[in-house]
Scaffold this motif. Structure first.
Motif, mmCIF file in Angstrom:
data_model
loop_
_atom_site.group_PDB
_atom_site.id
_atom_site.type_symbol
_atom_site.label_atom_id
_atom_site.label_comp_id
_atom_site.label_asym_id
_atom_site.label_seq_id
_atom_site.Cartn_x
_atom_site.Cartn_y
_atom_site.Cartn_z
ATOM 1 N N VAL A 145 0.211 -9.480 -15.289
ATOM 2 C CA VAL A 145 1.089 -9.406 -14.250
ATOM 3 C C VAL A 145 0.651 -9.603 -12.937
ATOM 4 C CG1 VAL A 145 3.103 -8.247 -13.526
ATOM 5 C CG2 VAL A 145 2.503 -7.748 -15.918
ATOM 6 N N PRO A 146 1.349 -10.582 -12.291
ATOM 7 C CA PRO A 146 1.125 -11.238 -10.907
ATOM 8 C C PRO A 146 1.418 -9.876 -9.915
ATOM 9 C CG PRO A 146 2.772 -12.444 -11.467
ATOM 10 C CD PRO A 146 2.467 -11.564 -12.909
ATOM 11 N N VAL A 147 0.234 -9.316 -9.437
ATOM 12 C CA VAL A 147 0.791 -8.062 -8.509
ATOM 13 C C VAL A 147 -0.082 -8.266 -7.242
ATOM 14 C CG1 VAL A 147 0.373 -5.596 -7.762
ATOM 15 C CG2 VAL A 147 1.292 -6.412 -10.106
ATOM 16 N N GLU A 148 0.594 -8.753 -6.041
ATOM 17 C CA GLU A 148 0.000 -9.142 -5.008
ATOM 18 C C GLU A 148 -0.772 -7.779 -4.173
ATOM 19 O OE1 GLU A 148 2.229 -10.893 -1.579
ATOM 20 O OE2 GLU A 148 1.238 -12.613 -2.355
ATOM 21 N N SER A 149 -0.066 -6.754 -4.236
ATOM 22 C CA SER A 149 -0.492 -5.325 -3.728
ATOM 23 C C SER A 149 -0.299 -4.135 -4.599
ATOM 24 C CB SER A 149 0.075 -5.166 -2.278
ATOM 25 O OG SER A 149 -0.114 -3.974 -1.785
#
Length: 213
Positions: A145-149
């Motif tokens: 899952v793309p999680v930046e922060s």
């Protein structure tokens, strides 16, 4: 001798302390913080106020101990619902459901820790809850899952579940939704999907996240 205190038998002190905490917790549930006094606890326990002071130096210490006792079970409950769930997004969802349910089951203790005088309990639990949710977000990121922060996403999740609890516990119970289970599910779903959907500039589709429902 009149007025003398009978010393508890060896090993009975811990039992009395547990009983005092049981009573304090019930007083909180029934009447809120105003109902929890040293005298009220002593009367219900059939002991004198000095006997309570042997275990708790003040009402504030008693409030802290009562709240921490309840909150210490939170992480056990969160782990119980997510430990055997292989999909991390589903595990995060179940964690959110359990957190909201916990707050609604213990409204007095929740208010005291999050908004009231139980400041010691607040310091211990706010950080622990945040780190717990951040670990769950990390698991989602590690699964793709793309999680930046992680930190920002965990903050959003904490804000969402805290809001879902606070919205109800500051109202009379007759104003709560009739179908509490449905409320839990929808609030948790909104928290997870909202936080993860906005966790990266290139957001995953809602259809992708919905696979965990």
């Amino acid at each position: 001798m009149t007025g003398s205190r009978v010393r508890a038998a060896k090993g009975q002190g811990a039992l009395l302390r547990d009983r005092l905490l049981d009573i304090a917790g019930q007083l909180l549930e029934d009447g809120g913080a105003d109902a929890l006094t040293i005298r009220a606890v002593a009367t219900s326990a059939g002991v004198t106020p000095p006997a309570v002071y042997l275990h708790f130096a003040s009402k504030t210490e008693l409030v802290h101990a009562t709240c921490l006792r309840v909150w210490s079970s939170l992480f056990t409950e969160l782990e119980a619902v997510s430990r055997d769930v292989s999909d991390p997004v589903t595990a995060l969802y179940e964690t959110c459901v359990a957190y909201i349910a916990f707050g609604l089951r213990h409204p007095a203790q929740y208010r005291l820790v999050m908004d009231g005088e139980a400041t010691e309990a607040s310091r211990r639990n706010e950080d622990a809850c945040f780190r717990y949710f951040r670990d769950k977000v990390t698991a989602c990121r590690d699964a793709g899952v793309p999680v930046e922060s992680r930190t920002e996403t965990a903050r959003l999740l904490c804000a969402s579940v805290h809001g879902a609890v606070s919205l109800l516990i500051h109202q009379e119970r007759d104003a709560w939704p009739r179908d509490t289970a449905r409320y839990l599910g929808r609030a948790a779903s909104a928290a997870v999907h909202g936080a993860l959907h906005t966790a990266h500039a290139s957001r995953p589709s809602l259809a992708t996240l919905a696979r965990s429902d």
